[in-house]
Write a protein that holds these residues in place. Structure first.
Motif, short mmCIF file in Angstrom:
data_model
loop_
_atom_site.label_atom_id
_atom_site.label_comp_id
_atom_site.label_asym_id
_atom_site.label_seq_id
_atom_site.Cartn_x
_atom_site.Cartn_y
_atom_site.Cartn_z
N UNK A 139 0.84 -1.21 0.00
CA UNK A 139 0.00 0.00 0.00
C UNK A 139 0.87 1.25 0.00
N UNK A 140 1.94 1.23 0.79
CA UNK A 140 2.82 2.39 0.87
C UNK A 140 3.52 2.62 -0.47
N UNK A 141 3.96 1.54 -1.11
CA UNK A 141 4.61 1.67 -2.42
C UNK A 141 3.65 2.25 -3.44
N UNK A 142 2.42 1.77 -3.46
CA UNK A 142 1.42 2.30 -4.39
C UNK A 142 1.14 3.77 -4.09
N UNK A 143 0.96 4.09 -2.82
CA UNK A 143 0.69 5.48 -2.45
C UNK A 143 1.86 6.38 -2.85
N UNK A 144 3.08 5.90 -2.66
CA UNK A 144 4.26 6.70 -3.00
C UNK A 144 4.29 7.04 -4.49
N UNK A 163 1.81 5.51 12.23
CA UNK A 163 3.19 5.28 11.78
C UNK A 163 3.28 5.35 10.25
N UNK A 164 2.28 4.82 9.57
CA UNK A 164 2.28 4.87 8.11
C UNK A 164 2.08 6.32 7.62
N UNK A 165 1.22 7.06 8.30
CA UNK A 165 1.02 8.48 7.93
C UNK A 165 2.31 9.26 8.14
N UNK A 166 3.00 8.97 9.24
CA UNK A 166 4.26 9.67 9.53
C UNK A 166 5.32 9.32 8.48
N UNK A 167 5.38 8.04 8.08
CA UNK A 167 6.33 7.64 7.03
C UNK A 167 6.02 8.35 5.72
N UNK A 185 2.98 11.02 -8.89
CA UNK A 185 2.18 11.34 -10.07
C UNK A 185 1.11 12.39 -9.78
N UNK A 186 1.06 12.87 -8.53
CA UNK A 186 0.09 13.89 -8.16
C UNK A 186 -1.32 13.38 -7.99
N UNK A 187 -1.47 12.07 -7.69
CA UNK A 187 -2.80 11.47 -7.60
C UNK A 187 -3.03 10.70 -6.31
N UNK A 188 -2.20 10.92 -5.31
CA UNK A 188 -2.32 10.15 -4.07
C UNK A 188 -3.50 10.61 -3.23
N UNK A 189 -4.19 9.66 -2.61
CA UNK A 189 -5.24 10.03 -1.66
C UNK A 189 -4.65 10.76 -0.46
N UNK A 190 -5.47 11.55 0.20
CA UNK A 190 -5.07 12.25 1.42
C UNK A 190 -4.56 11.25 2.45
N UNK A 191 -3.54 11.65 3.19
CA UNK A 191 -2.92 10.77 4.18
C UNK A 191 -3.91 10.20 5.19
N UNK A 192 -4.79 11.04 5.68
CA UNK A 192 -5.74 10.57 6.70
C UNK A 192 -6.67 9.50 6.14
N UNK A 193 -7.04 9.63 4.88
CA UNK A 193 -7.90 8.63 4.24
C UNK A 193 -7.11 7.41 3.79
N UNK A 194 -5.84 7.60 3.45
CA UNK A 194 -5.04 6.54 2.88
C UNK A 194 -4.52 5.54 3.91
N UNK A 195 -4.16 6.03 5.10
CA UNK A 195 -3.49 5.18 6.08
C UNK A 195 -4.18 5.26 7.44
#
Length: 88
Positions: free
Chosen positions: A44-49, A68-72, A54-64
């Motif tokens: 999930x982190x690799x996909x989000x990265x 710890x994942x949000x902080x990373x 590409x400027x298309x990542x979901x918001x951190x709060x919604x994504x993780x």
């Protein structure tokens, strides 16, 4: 997940400059679906990265769910910003 493998899997090429605009949007759509379905935190982190690059990542709060994942992810954003500032 290897960066080149992700590019090839979602965009049909490991050279981002070769990806046509329509192919880019289609690949991003597939990545977003896979991101939503993926259970493995590392994947999930690799996909989000890549989505972030590409400027298309979901918001951190919604994504993780995990703080710890949000902080990373914030650390990655900060490192990329520092790199961009160093190029200017």
């Amino acid at each position: 997940m290897d960066f080149d493998d992700l590019l090839h899997r979602y965009f049909g090429s490991s050279a981002i400059a070769e990806i046509q605009p329509g192919g880019l949007m289609a690949g991003i759509d597939r990545m977003l679906v896979d991101f939503g379905l993926e259970q493995d935190r590392g994947k999930r982190f690799a996909l989000w990265s890549l989505l972030h690059l590409l400027g298309a990542a979901p918001d951190l709060e919604a994504a993780f769910e995990s703080p710890a994942d949000r902080e990373a992810a914030r650390d990655l954003i900060d490192m990329l910003a520092a790199t961009e500032q160093g190029d200017g």
